[in-house]
Motif scaffolding. Structure first.
Motif, mmCIF file in Angstrom:
data_model
loop_
_atom_site.group_PDB
_atom_site.id
_atom_site.type_symbol
_atom_site.label_atom_id
_atom_site.label_comp_id
_atom_site.label_asym_id
_atom_site.label_seq_id
_atom_site.Cartn_x
_atom_site.Cartn_y
_atom_site.Cartn_z
ATOM 1 N N ASP A 137 4.043 -21.729 94.927
ATOM 2 C CA ASP A 137 3.633 -20.789 93.938
ATOM 3 C C ASP A 137 2.181 -20.515 94.059
ATOM 4 O OD1 ASP A 137 6.092 -20.734 92.861
ATOM 5 O OD2 ASP A 137 5.754 -22.257 91.203
ATOM 6 N N ILE A 138 1.370 -21.497 94.284
ATOM 7 C CA ILE A 138 -0.103 -21.335 94.595
ATOM 8 C C ILE A 138 -0.522 -20.454 95.656
ATOM 9 C CG2 ILE A 138 -2.232 -22.604 95.338
ATOM 10 C CD1 ILE A 138 -1.019 -25.041 93.912
ATOM 11 N N VAL A 139 0.550 -20.457 96.764
ATOM 12 C CA VAL A 139 0.118 -19.524 97.617
ATOM 13 C C VAL A 139 0.786 -18.180 97.338
ATOM 14 C CG1 VAL A 139 0.892 -18.603 100.121
ATOM 15 C CG2 VAL A 139 0.636 -21.195 99.531
ATOM 16 N N SER A 140 1.679 -17.974 96.423
ATOM 17 C CA SER A 140 2.104 -16.654 96.171
ATOM 18 C C SER A 140 1.229 -15.943 95.174
ATOM 19 C CB SER A 140 3.405 -16.606 95.406
ATOM 20 O OG SER A 140 4.418 -17.289 96.388
ATOM 21 N N ILE A 141 0.533 -17.023 94.428
ATOM 22 C CA ILE A 141 -0.470 -16.609 93.357
ATOM 23 C C ILE A 141 -1.611 -15.924 93.795
ATOM 24 C CG2 ILE A 141 -1.916 -17.390 91.489
ATOM 25 C CD1 ILE A 141 0.332 -19.214 90.420
ATOM 26 N N GLN A 142 -2.019 -16.687 94.938
ATOM 27 C CA GLN A 142 -3.345 -16.527 95.645
ATOM 28 C C GLN A 142 -3.144 -15.056 96.257
ATOM 29 O OE1 GLN A 142 -6.287 -17.972 95.504
ATOM 30 N NE2 GLN A 142 -7.146 -16.278 96.816
ATOM 31 N N LYS A 186 0.456 0.159 90.029
ATOM 32 C CA LYS A 186 0.455 -0.895 90.849
ATOM 33 C C LYS A 186 -0.189 -2.117 90.574
ATOM 34 C CE LYS A 186 1.268 1.864 95.199
ATOM 35 N NZ LYS A 186 0.652 2.131 96.439
ATOM 36 N N ILE A 187 -1.452 -1.578 89.844
ATOM 37 C CA ILE A 187 -2.211 -2.831 89.021
ATOM 38 C C ILE A 187 -1.585 -3.525 88.108
ATOM 39 C CG2 ILE A 187 -4.433 -3.297 88.056
ATOM 40 C CD1 ILE A 187 -5.797 -1.324 89.895
ATOM 41 N N ASP A 188 -1.024 -2.602 87.095
ATOM 42 C CA ASP A 188 -0.078 -3.081 86.088
ATOM 43 C C ASP A 188 1.027 -4.011 86.403
ATOM 44 O OD1 ASP A 188 -1.645 -2.111 84.220
ATOM 45 O OD2 ASP A 188 -0.547 -0.114 83.896
ATOM 46 N N ALA A 189 1.559 -3.602 87.587
ATOM 47 C CA ALA A 189 2.882 -4.173 87.942
ATOM 48 C C ALA A 189 2.530 -5.553 88.705
ATOM 49 C CB ALA A 189 3.688 -3.748 89.078
ATOM 50 N N LEU A 190 1.242 -5.576 89.329
ATOM 51 C CA LEU A 190 0.995 -6.793 90.047
ATOM 52 C C LEU A 190 0.404 -7.821 88.934
ATOM 53 C CD1 LEU A 190 -0.948 -5.763 93.361
ATOM 54 C CD2 LEU A 190 1.035 -7.124 92.915
ATOM 55 N N SER A 191 -0.210 -7.202 87.908
ATOM 56 C CA SER A 191 -0.859 -7.827 86.817
ATOM 57 C C SER A 191 0.197 -8.748 86.249
ATOM 58 C CB SER A 191 -1.739 -7.386 85.724
ATOM 59 O OG SER A 191 -2.812 -6.638 86.418
ATOM 60 N N ILE A 192 1.230 -8.150 85.980
ATOM 61 C CA ILE A 192 2.533 -8.843 85.137
ATOM 62 C C ILE A 192 3.244 -9.736 86.112
ATOM 63 C CG2 ILE A 192 4.871 -8.254 84.505
ATOM 64 C CD1 ILE A 192 3.951 -5.583 83.760
ATOM 65 N N ARG A 193 3.110 -9.483 87.528
ATOM 66 C CA ARG A 193 3.876 -10.507 88.627
ATOM 67 C C ARG A 193 2.682 -11.838 88.518
ATOM 68 N NH1 ARG A 193 7.079 -12.008 92.379
ATOM 69 N NH2 ARG A 193 6.216 -12.905 94.268
ATOM 70 N N HIS A 194 1.672 -11.338 88.686
ATOM 71 C CA HIS A 194 0.479 -12.642 88.609
ATOM 72 C C HIS A 194 0.727 -13.525 87.381
ATOM 73 C CE1 HIS A 194 -3.409 -14.287 88.255
ATOM 74 N NE2 HIS A 194 -3.346 -14.456 89.933
ATOM 75 N N LEU A 219 3.913 -15.483 87.822
ATOM 76 C CA LEU A 219 3.896 -16.587 88.826
ATOM 77 C C LEU A 219 2.976 -17.936 88.230
ATOM 78 C CD1 LEU A 219 3.262 -14.421 91.986
ATOM 79 C CD2 LEU A 219 5.407 -15.715 91.452
ATOM 80 N N ARG A 220 2.163 -17.469 87.477
ATOM 81 C CA ARG A 220 1.181 -18.502 86.813
ATOM 82 C C ARG A 220 1.836 -19.409 85.961
ATOM 83 N NH1 ARG A 220 -4.946 -17.004 85.158
ATOM 84 N NH2 ARG A 220 -4.785 -19.317 84.819
ATOM 85 N N SER A 221 2.542 -18.421 84.861
ATOM 86 C CA SER A 221 3.440 -19.089 84.231
ATOM 87 C C SER A 221 4.529 -20.288 84.621
ATOM 88 C CB SER A 221 4.073 -18.172 83.195
ATOM 89 O OG SER A 221 5.212 -18.567 82.251
ATOM 90 N N LEU A 222 5.217 -19.732 85.952
ATOM 91 C CA LEU A 222 6.092 -20.616 86.212
ATOM 92 C C LEU A 222 5.820 -21.618 86.810
ATOM 93 C CD1 LEU A 222 8.132 -17.929 88.358
ATOM 94 C CD2 LEU A 222 9.154 -19.035 86.275
ATOM 95 N N ASN A 223 4.436 -21.595 87.448
ATOM 96 C CA ASN A 223 3.685 -22.805 87.971
ATOM 97 C C ASN A 223 3.351 -23.960 87.054
ATOM 98 O OD1 ASN A 223 0.604 -23.886 89.096
ATOM 99 N ND2 ASN A 223 2.295 -23.854 90.643
ATOM 100 N N LEU A 224 2.819 -23.463 85.860
ATOM 101 C CA LEU A 224 2.652 -24.171 84.823
ATOM 102 C C LEU A 224 3.777 -25.123 84.262
ATOM 103 C CD1 LEU A 224 0.021 -22.088 82.684
ATOM 104 C CD2 LEU A 224 -0.507 -24.156 84.018
ATOM 105 N N GLN A 225 4.924 -24.502 84.268
ATOM 106 C CA GLN A 225 6.397 -25.118 83.989
ATOM 107 C C GLN A 225 6.621 -25.962 84.967
ATOM 108 O OE1 GLN A 225 9.413 -22.026 83.211
ATOM 109 N NE2 GLN A 225 8.018 -20.745 81.856
ATOM 110 N N LYS A 226 6.552 -25.730 86.146
ATOM 111 C CA LYS A 226 6.826 -26.785 87.259
ATOM 112 C C LYS A 226 5.826 -27.964 87.147
ATOM 113 C CE LYS A 226 8.603 -23.526 90.560
ATOM 114 N NZ LYS A 226 8.472 -22.288 89.882
#
Length: 258
Positions: free
Chosen positions: A151-156, A189-197, A200-207
Motif C-alpha cells: 500500500d505504501i508503494v502504491s500511495i507513493q 485526472k487530478i480528481d480521480a487520482l485524489s480520490i484513489r489516493h 489507498l490511505r484509508s485502506l492502509n490505516l485499516q490494515k
C-alpha cells in the motif's frame, strides 16, 4: 462386630449451565439419632467445601473413639447442596481405626495424584494449542505487514503522479498555452487520482489497525503460554513429591495403588 470408627466419603461435582460451569457447594452433617434426647452432632462440613471445573470435590467425615467402641444406634447423614450438584457417598466401618484411616488417606492422596496428572496432560494439550495459535497470528501479522508495504508503494506512486498532473496544470495556466478542454481533462485526472489516493490511505490505516489488534492478541497468547508452563511445572513438582510420599506409605501399609 464392634467398630471404633466411622468414615464417610462424599465425592461431588457441579453442572454446566449452558456454556458456563456452575461449581457445586455441598454441606454434609452426621448425627446420632435418639428417641430419648436431642440428636448428637458427630461431624459437619460446610458450604466452603467446593469443587472446580478442573477437579472433583471431596468431603470426608471421621467419627472415632480412642478408648471405646461406637454404640449401636441410628446414625443419619444429611447432604445439602446450595446449587445443582452431582454426588455420591460411601461409608466405611473400621475396627482397626488407625490403619484403616491411614489406608483411606493414602487412597485419597492417590486420587488427588491422578487428578494432578490429568491436569498436567491438559496443560500439555493447552500448550500445543497456544503454540499453534501463536504461529497462526505471526503468519497473519506477516501477511498484513506485506500488504501495508504494498500500500505504501502504491500511495507513493499515486502521489507522485498526482504531483506531476498538478504541475502540468499550473504550467498550463501560467503559460496560457492550454485549452479549456485540456485543462478540464487534467482536472478530471487530478480528481480521480485524489480520490484513489485518499482511498489507498484509508485502506492502509485499516490494515494498520488490524496489525495492531493482531500484535495485541499475540501478546496475550504469549502470556498465556508462560502462565500455562508455570502451572505445569508446579503440578509436575507437586506430583513428584506426592509420588515419593505415597510410595513409602504404600510399602508400609502393604498397598498396591497405581
Amino acid at each position: 462386630m464392634k467398630f471404633k470408627s466411622l468414615h464417610y466419603t462424599i465425592v461431588f461435582s457441579g453442572v454446566f449451565d449452558g456454556p458456563d460451569y456452575q461449581a457445586a457447594k455441598i454441606d454434609a452433617n452426621l448425627k446420632r439419632l435418639s428417641f430419648e434426647r436431642e440428636p448428637l452432632n458427630m461431624g459437619t462440613k460446610s458450604f466452603k467445601s467446593q469443587n472446580s471445573i478442573d477437579s472433583i470435590g471431596l468431603i470426608t467425615i471421621y467419627h472415632e473413639l480412642e478408648d471405646n467402641v461406637i454404640e449401636s444406634g441410628l446414625i443419619e447423614l444429611t447432604i445439602l447442596a446450595e446449587s445443582s450438584s452431582c454426588y455420591s457417598y460411601s461409608i466405611r466401618l473400621c475396627s482397626r481405626s488407625f490403619a484403616r484411616r491411614a489406608e483411606l488417606e493414602v487412597k485419597r492422596q492417590a486420587a488427588e495424584l491422578q487428578e494432578k496428572q490429568r491436569r498436567i496432560e491438559k496443560c500439555k494439550s493447552t500448550h500445543q494449542s497456544l503454540f499453534y495459535l501463536e504461529q497462526l497470528l505471526e503468519r497473519k501479522i506477516k501477511v498484513v505487514e506485506d500488504l501495508e508495504d504494498h500500500d505504501i508503494v502504491s500511495i507513493q506512486k499515486c502521489k507522485e503522479k498526482l504531483d506531476r498532473l498538478e504541475d502540468e496544470l499550473d504550467q498550463s495556466d501560467g503559460d496560457g498555452d492550454g485549452t479549456d478542454d485540456e485543462d478540464k481533462s487534467l482536472l478530471r485526472k487530478i480528481d480521480a487520482l485524489s480520490i484513489r489516493h485518499r482511498h489507498l490511505r484509508s485502506l492502509n490505516l485499516q490494515k494498520d489497525e488490524v496489525r495492531k489488534d493482531l500484535v495485541s492478541k499475540i501478546g496475550l497468547v504469549k502470556l498465556e503460554i508462560v502462565n500455562n508452563l508455570k502451572k505445569k511445572e508446579r503440578l509436575v513438582n507437586e506430583t513428584g513429591e506426592a509420588r515419593t510420599v505415597l510410595s513409602s506409605a504404600c510399602t508400609r501399609l502393604g498397598l498396591h495403588i497405581v
